[in-house]
Design an enzyme around this catalytic site. Structure first.
Site, PDB file in Angstrom:
ATOM      1  N   ARG A  35      15.883   1.661  -0.182  1.00 12.87           N
ATOM      2  CA  ARG A  35      15.049   1.039  -1.206  1.00 12.87           C
ATOM      3  C   ARG A  35      15.676   1.224  -2.579  1.00 12.87           C
ATOM      4  O   ARG A  35      16.456   2.147  -2.792  1.00 12.87           O
ATOM      5  CB  ARG A  35      13.640   1.671  -1.232  1.00 12.87           C
ATOM      6  CG  ARG A  35      13.064   2.038   0.108  1.00 12.87           C
ATOM      7  CD  ARG A  35      12.862   0.834   0.987  1.00 12.87           C
ATOM      8  NE  ARG A  35      12.066  -0.173   0.346  1.00 12.87           N
ATOM      9  CZ  ARG A  35      10.742  -0.140   0.283  1.00 12.87           C
ATOM     10  NH1 ARG A  35      10.092   0.849   0.826  1.00 12.87           N
ATOM     11  NH2 ARG A  35      10.094  -1.092  -0.306  1.00 12.87           N
TER      12      ARG A  35
ATOM     13  N   LYS B  59      -0.441   6.844   5.340  1.00 12.27           N
ATOM     14  CA  LYS B  59      -0.688   5.414   5.186  1.00 12.27           C
ATOM     15  C   LYS B  59      -1.374   4.836   6.412  1.00 12.27           C
ATOM     16  O   LYS B  59      -1.448   3.617   6.568  1.00 12.27           O
ATOM     17  CB  LYS B  59       0.640   4.694   4.909  1.00 12.27           C
ATOM     18  CG  LYS B  59       1.325   5.185   3.626  1.00 12.27           C
ATOM     19  CD  LYS B  59       2.727   4.625   3.463  1.00 12.27           C
ATOM     20  CE  LYS B  59       3.448   5.312   2.302  1.00 12.27           C
ATOM     21  NZ  LYS B  59       4.871   4.944   2.230  1.00 12.27           N
TER      22      LYS B  59
ATOM     23  N   PRO C 136       0.780  -1.221   0.000  1.00 13.87           N
ATOM     24  CA  PRO C 136       0.000   0.000   0.000  1.00 13.87           C
ATOM     25  C   PRO C 136       0.815   1.276   0.000  1.00 13.87           C
ATOM     26  O   PRO C 136       1.774   1.416   0.755  1.00 13.87           O
ATOM     27  CB  PRO C 136      -0.756  -0.099   1.322  1.00 13.87           C
ATOM     28  CG  PRO C 136       0.131  -0.905   2.210  1.00 13.87           C
ATOM     29  CD  PRO C 136       1.118  -1.634   1.367  1.00 13.87           C
ATOM     30  N   GLU C 137       0.440   2.214  -0.806  1.00 12.66           N
ATOM     31  CA  GLU C 137       0.864   3.596  -0.616  1.00 12.66           C
ATOM     32  C   GLU C 137      -0.400   4.355  -0.255  1.00 12.66           C
ATOM     33  O   GLU C 137      -1.447   3.746  -0.028  1.00 12.66           O
ATOM     34  CB  GLU C 137       1.558   4.130  -1.881  1.00 12.66           C
ATOM     35  CG  GLU C 137       2.829   3.331  -2.197  1.00 12.66           C
ATOM     36  CD  GLU C 137       3.729   3.935  -3.273  1.00 12.66           C
ATOM     37  OE1 GLU C 137       3.711   5.159  -3.438  1.00 12.66           O
ATOM     38  OE2 GLU C 137       4.450   3.167  -3.923  1.00 12.66           O
TER      39      GLU C 137
END
Length: 279
Positions: free
Chosen positions: A260, A52, A2-3
């Site tokens: 990332r 989020k 999810p973003e």
DNA sequence: AAGAATGTTATGTA
DNA sequence: CTACATAACATTCT
């Protein structure tokens, strides 16, 4: 996976399905048994998304805080008849909510707990403005960026600066705005920041509406590509390292930024001349 | 079957 | 207080 768009979409759909209803709550695997027992039988009065994070409000005054982390998932089922058996829960199901003809499973979230108002305030206070919220104040993000020497690519992932952006949208937003991810955050001009904010907001809004990430402008869809990446037809650079840029054909690069993998086109995003020559 | 992944926090160091 | 590196946790999928 999810973003912010996933979270806001879940809030919208679940509001429609569950708001105002008396809900039976339980925790089939016993991983949230105490909390589920508190919620069981209450009416869900509202759901709020912030970045989020999700906050579920209940009639007795309780607030459920949920964060899906990397793997959290919602699964919703419609039941024709309330007498029908409940759908089976998969491993990792923390919480099950049942109302009328709707069954909602919450599986594998990083956070699933009851919070008091002070705890909720503390959580929200740590978050930068969320472009999907009406009350978002871009000036807070601009002020935060102006103080940071970290690269803009890393800054976009920092939820304290701006909330809701994850790894796909940071890569895509930087491509669309034509900014090299390693530019120091505080070196951005105001117009550049305005472009980033507007781009991120538009992308998140589109994703919320569509229920998936689709950042490629129709004008670029026809660009030939040999991408075999799942979903690769819908993004400009994310996971497209080694493939030709959809806009200019230059090979998309990848490296590590803020823990990332990041992806960018050195030509479209104005990489330093040395780097561009080397690629 | 190892490794990556649309996420985040904690800790130690400078 | 900022910045950076590293480890840790979590789970699913290829």
């Amino acid at each position: 996976m999810p973003e912010g768009h996933t979270i806001h979409r879940a809030a919208r759909l679940q509001r429609r399905a569950l708001k105002g209803k008396v809900v039976r709550a339980d925790s089939p695997q016993g991983r949230f048994a105490a909390g589920a027992a508190v919620l069981d039988g209450q009416t869900l009065t509202g759901i709020e998304a912030y970045g989020k994070h999700l906050f579920y409000r209940w009639s007795a005054g309780d607030t459920l805080h949920v964060h899906l982390g990397l793997y959290g998932k919602f699964r919703a089922f419609r039941r024709e008849d309330p007498a029908d058996p409940l759908p089976p829960t998969t491993a990792g199901t923390r919480l099950r909510l049942v109302a009328d003809d709707i069954v909602l499973h919450l599986a594998g979230p990083t956070a699933c707990d009851l919070v008091d108002p002070a705890q909720e305030d503390a959580l929200v206070a740590r978050l930068g403005p969320d472009p999907l919220r009406r009350d978002a104040d871009p000036e807070r993000a601009w002020a935060a960026l102006a103080r940071r020497t970290i690269p803009i690519g890393a800054a976009l992932l920092d939820q304290r600066i701006l909330s809701g952006v994850g790894n796909v949208y940071r890569c895509e937003a930087l491509f669309v705005t034509g900014l090299w991810p390693e530019r120091p955050a505080r070196a951005l001009s105001r117009p550049e920041f305005d472009r980033i904010w507007a781009t991120v907001a538009a992308m998140l809004r589109d994703g919320e509406k569509a229920g998936r990430i689709l950042t490629v402008d129709p004008a670029d869809v026809g660009v030939r590509t040999r991408s075999q990446v799942p979903g690769g037809e819908r993004v400009y650079v994310y996971k497209r390292d080694g493939l030709p840029c959809r806009r200019c054909g230059t090979t998309v690069l990848t490296w590590t930024s803020a823990l990332r993998a990041i992806f960018a086109c050195p030509s479209c995003q104005h990489a330093p001349a040395a780097l561009e020559a080397a690629s």
